[in-house]
Write a protein that holds these residues in place. Structure first.
Motif, PDB file in Angstrom:
ATOM      1  N   MET A 157       0.829  -1.201   0.000  1.00 42.30           N
ATOM      2  CA  MET A 157       0.000   0.000   0.000  1.00 42.30           C
ATOM      3  C   MET A 157       0.866   1.255   0.000  1.00 42.30           C
ATOM      4  O   MET A 157       0.574   2.229  -0.700  1.00 42.30           O
ATOM      5  N   GLU A 158       1.947   1.240   0.734  1.00 41.90           N
ATOM      6  CA  GLU A 158       2.850   2.390   0.781  1.00 41.90           C
ATOM      7  C   GLU A 158       3.552   2.597  -0.565  1.00 41.90           C
ATOM      8  O   GLU A 158       3.748   3.730  -1.006  1.00 41.90           O
ATOM      9  N   ASN A 159       3.920   1.499  -1.206  1.00 43.25           N
ATOM     10  CA  ASN A 159       4.626   1.572  -2.488  1.00 43.25           C
ATOM     11  C   ASN A 159       3.737   2.024  -3.642  1.00 43.25           C
ATOM     12  O   ASN A 159       4.232   2.399  -4.706  1.00 43.25           O
ATOM     13  N   GLY A 160       2.419   1.941  -3.478  1.00 41.60           N
ATOM     14  CA  GLY A 160       1.498   2.332  -4.540  1.00 41.60           C
ATOM     15  C   GLY A 160       0.984   1.177  -5.376  1.00 41.60           C
ATOM     16  O   GLY A 160       0.353   1.384  -6.417  1.00 41.60           O
ATOM     17  N   TYR A 161       1.224  -0.062  -4.908  1.00 40.39           N
ATOM     18  CA  TYR A 161       0.795  -1.247  -5.653  1.00 40.39           C
ATOM     19  C   TYR A 161      -0.726  -1.307  -5.781  1.00 40.39           C
ATOM     20  O   TYR A 161      -1.253  -1.575  -6.869  1.00 40.39           O
TER      21      TYR A 161
ATOM     22  N   GLU B 233      -2.902   1.177  -5.496  1.00 39.01           N
ATOM     23  CA  GLU B 233      -3.372   2.288  -6.324  1.00 39.01           C
ATOM     24  C   GLU B 233      -3.150   1.992  -7.813  1.00 39.01           C
ATOM     25  O   GLU B 233      -4.022   2.242  -8.657  1.00 39.01           O
ATOM     26  N   ALA B 234      -1.978   1.428  -8.143  1.00 38.48           N
ATOM     27  CA  ALA B 234      -1.664   1.094  -9.532  1.00 38.48           C
ATOM     28  C   ALA B 234      -2.601   0.013 -10.065  1.00 38.48           C
ATOM     29  O   ALA B 234      -3.021   0.048 -11.225  1.00 38.48           O
TER      30      ALA B 234
ATOM     31  N   LYS C  21      -5.881   1.649 -10.970  1.00 34.75           N
ATOM     32  CA  LYS C  21      -5.794   2.393 -12.233  1.00 34.75           C
ATOM     33  C   LYS C  21      -5.805   1.439 -13.434  1.00 34.75           C
ATOM     34  O   LYS C  21      -6.432   1.728 -14.456  1.00 34.75           O
TER      35      LYS C  21
ATOM     36  N   TYR D 285       6.050  -1.852  -8.172  1.00 32.56           N
ATOM     37  CA  TYR D 285       5.621  -1.425  -6.840  1.00 32.56           C
ATOM     38  C   TYR D 285       5.631  -2.574  -5.838  1.00 32.56           C
ATOM     39  O   TYR D 285       5.189  -2.416  -4.710  1.00 32.56           O
TER      40      TYR D 285
END
Length: 252
Positions: free
Chosen positions: A50-54, A56-57, A60, A105
């Motif tokens: 979650m911190e790395n943006g996995y 969120e990616a 998307k 990520y």
């Protein structure tokens, strides 16, 4: 609305609902356990992802790929030539390429492993599609021999000309209700299809853009519908087959 269009709406509607539903549940409802393998990871890894943006990616990727699929479906509904097939190809490239991309990520110690894994899956899927496309686009050789009509290659047939009841050239291709078992893309139809009444189920070896179409019906009701790359070749095949049948009947 014919049965083929109904089947298309059911299949594509289901795909869009599932795809869009995943995006909604993951992004809006924070149901991260729906991301493949996420729930099985230790709590520390989940937090790192979650911190790395996995997460969120992933959201998307689901969002943009859903829109690509939706546009492709619209193209099919409005009968835009080749746009549906191109749209599906772009959707697939986006989904596979995006899946590889979001591995950047990943947790650092697993990043390389998952990049190789997702890349391998992508290559395997693309290779399978290329192989299927090759066999789908490869033209079946059609041969008229004494006493025989032979369609070679995938979904091929070998018929005795004595069993043939009807041979004719059709200016227009009857409406396809649905594909039973075969290949249908970029104006190519190869395999078993169900056509509008009175034709029903039969074998097609068709390039849609090249009229006329040779219709060959056997006494038991089975039929083959085919054409060649040019109208002249199709007409020559019709004449050769009709001549063979006429010669056999005159000799009886």
């Amino acid at each position: 609305m014919d049965a083929g269009m109904i089947a298309f709406f059911v299949a594509m509607g289901f795909a869009l609902i599932v795809h869009g539903g995943l995006w909604y549940l993951i992004v809006k409802k924070k149901r991260y356990e729906l991301i493949s393998g996420f729930a099985l990871r230790p709590k520390e890894e989940q937090e790192l992802l979650m911190e790395n943006g996995y997460v969120e990616a992933t959201g998307k990727l689901l969002f943009y790929s859903w829109w690509l699929l939706f546009i492709a479906v619209l193209a099919y509904i409005f009968r835009l030539p080749y746009v549906f097939e191109i749209g599906l190809a772009v959707f697939l490239v986006c989904l596979l390429g995006g899946t590889i991309y979001i591995q950047r990520y990943e947790v650092k110690r697993k990043r390389k492993k998952y990049i190789w894994l997702t890349s391998g899956i992508a290559v395997a899927v693309i290779a399978l599609i290329v192989v299927l496309g090759y066999y789908g686009f490869r033209e079946n050789e059609v041969v008229v021999q004494p006493g025989k009509l032979i369609v070679m290659g995938e979904y091929g047939e070998e018929w005795s000309t004595r069993d043939i009841e009807e041979v004719q050239l059709l200016k227009e291709l009857p409406e396809v209700v649905f594909k039973a078992n075969g290949f249908a893309a970029y104006g190519r139809l190869k395999g078993e299809f169900v056509l509008e009444k009175p034709y029903g189920r039969g074998k097609l070896f068709i390039v849609k853009s090249s009229s006329p179409y040779l219709y060959v019906k056997r006494r038991d009701g089975a039929y083959i519908m085919l054409n060649r790359r040019t109208p002249e070749e199709t007409k020559e095949l019709f004449q050769a087959l009709q001549q063979q049948i006429d010669d056999e009947r005159s000799s009886q």
